[in-house]
Scaffold this active site. Sequence first.
Site, PDB file in Angstrom:
ATOM      1  N   GLN A 193     119.838 -69.545 -23.208  1.00 22.69           N
ATOM      2  CA  GLN A 193     118.576 -69.385 -23.919  1.00 22.69           C
ATOM      3  C   GLN A 193     118.810 -68.472 -25.118  1.00 22.69           C
ATOM      4  O   GLN A 193     119.159 -67.305 -24.966  1.00 22.69           O
ATOM      5  CB  GLN A 193     117.495 -68.785 -23.019  1.00 22.69           C
ATOM      6  CG  GLN A 193     116.123 -68.729 -23.685  1.00 22.69           C
ATOM      7  CD  GLN A 193     115.103 -68.005 -22.843  1.00 22.69           C
ATOM      8  OE1 GLN A 193     115.206 -66.790 -22.646  1.00 22.69           O
ATOM      9  NE2 GLN A 193     114.114 -68.728 -22.347  1.00 22.69           N
ATOM     10  N   ALA A 226     111.751 -71.427 -11.250  1.00 26.28           N
ATOM     11  CA  ALA A 226     112.309 -70.083 -11.408  1.00 26.28           C
ATOM     12  C   ALA A 226     112.071 -69.250 -10.158  1.00 26.28           C
ATOM     13  O   ALA A 226     112.988 -69.002  -9.375  1.00 26.28           O
ATOM     14  CB  ALA A 226     111.709 -69.409 -12.642  1.00 26.28           C
ATOM     15  N   ARG A 227     110.830 -68.803  -9.939  1.00 28.90           N
ATOM     16  CA  ARG A 227     110.563 -67.896  -8.823  1.00 28.90           C
ATOM     17  C   ARG A 227     110.958 -68.497  -7.479  1.00 28.90           C
ATOM     18  O   ARG A 227     111.498 -67.806  -6.613  1.00 28.90           O
ATOM     19  CB  ARG A 227     109.072 -67.520  -8.811  1.00 28.90           C
ATOM     20  CG  ARG A 227     108.652 -66.575  -9.915  1.00 28.90           C
ATOM     21  CD  ARG A 227     107.147 -66.416  -9.983  1.00 28.90           C
ATOM     22  NE  ARG A 227     106.507 -67.649 -10.415  1.00 28.90           N
ATOM     23  CZ  ARG A 227     105.185 -67.827 -10.522  1.00 28.90           C
ATOM     24  NH1 ARG A 227     104.376 -66.838 -10.182  1.00 28.90           N
ATOM     25  NH2 ARG A 227     104.676 -68.959 -10.946  1.00 28.90           N
ATOM     26  N   TYR A 273     107.574 -64.111 -28.650  1.00 32.59           N
ATOM     27  CA  TYR A 273     108.827 -63.694 -29.255  1.00 32.59           C
ATOM     28  C   TYR A 273     108.759 -64.061 -30.740  1.00 32.59           C
ATOM     29  O   TYR A 273     107.742 -64.566 -31.213  1.00 32.59           O
ATOM     30  CB  TYR A 273     110.002 -64.376 -28.554  1.00 32.59           C
ATOM     31  CG  TYR A 273     110.368 -63.770 -27.217  1.00 32.59           C
ATOM     32  CD1 TYR A 273     109.390 -63.518 -26.244  1.00 32.59           C
ATOM     33  CD2 TYR A 273     111.677 -63.468 -26.892  1.00 32.59           C
ATOM     34  CE1 TYR A 273     109.725 -62.966 -25.013  1.00 32.59           C
ATOM     35  CE2 TYR A 273     112.023 -62.919 -25.656  1.00 32.59           C
ATOM     36  CZ  TYR A 273     111.040 -62.666 -24.730  1.00 32.59           C
ATOM     37  OH  TYR A 273     111.374 -62.113 -23.514  1.00 32.59           O
TER      38      TYR A 273
END
Length: 409
Positions: free
Chosen positions: A107, A352-353, A177
């Site tokens: 990433q 993800a989690r 971001y």
Amino acid sequence: MDRRQRLPAPPDPFAPARLGPLTLRNRVIKSATFEGVTPDGLVTDELIAYHRRPAAGGVAMTTVAYCAVAPEGRTERRQIWMRPEAVPGLRRLTDAVHREGAAVSAQLGHAGPVADARSNRLPALAPGRFLSPLGMRMTRAATPEDIARVIRTHATAARLAVESGFDAVELHFGHNYLASSFLSRRLNHRDDAYGGSLDNRARFALGIARAVRDEVGDTIAVTAKLNMDDGVPGGFWLDESLRVARRLQEDGTVDALELTAGSSLFNPMYLFRGDAPVTEFAAVFPRPVRLGIRLAGGRFLRAYPYEEAFLLPSARQFRAALSLPLILLGGITRRATVELAMAEGFEYVAMARALLREPDLVNRMREEPGARSLCIHCNKCMPTIYRGTHCPLVGPPAGAPARPLADGG
């Protein structure tokens, strides 16, 4: 024969699939989550182990987060930033993931106003000047020279990713971001070629995607993580995001989009959903900060009810409007949900989690039709990014650092 009988069957989520020049072994991707195990800003054995676990557990591709394209682009100074010094360690990491049969993506991004300027000891860049609620310092308005430099450094970082053995790069256009902050009307009040109209606000992100594609060609896959909406008043919203997604499709610069949401500056729980771990976040900070988080953290970490596939209603609008491959993110915890995503036309899902709790979940899903994750969406994994990201319900992995990694000192 009616129309439903003539429709093609959805793809098998556990069969090989193409992503640009890649052939992935299935359609499940480990999404980027900051690992918290790079105290010197370089690859560690703990980082390699972090990505080997889901690779051995069956994911098609794991995503290394977060590989900043410049020193001031780190969210804090202990993160990896892409430079020749990082390549040998990154090569060790990619080799280890490949040995498990999975692909690996880097990433790439610039944290912009999400960066902790105090920790980085460098000003945080943004479309304009404002007090960052994360670093509690004024951001610095990016000049045209800064913008050109950051675009170039994305291309350079992508080239280093190729040298390091990565199969793909993911461009970070989400969560406010730097590229995402330029897209947001709330944060971008510029009156030059990078502000005002959506065409101007999208110029930076589109320029990054073009520079990266021109640099790497078809040697690796290029994806982008794009906010569908920021989850804050006045922020980037679905109608504008759809227009940016169409531009990326028309430009041919990305092989797929991972659809995300939320703002790391103003509303991070909009992405995560479930319980807001205010007490747990407060516990990892020094005492004066701890008290402030306990008193005011609920205004920043707002709780949203968890629902399976919670980003699907918004993502459907992108699926209806685009032919570009799409990666569905957000609340993918059951095999049935993975199959639903395929039936609705999404090419991949990202998790993800659930993989923090069970790194071998994908293998279990493949073998058990009724499989579902043991994740309870408590989000107590979120504060562990400061000492080695893990599910606290199963304890830290062996070798994880025991002290905070983000004291800002």
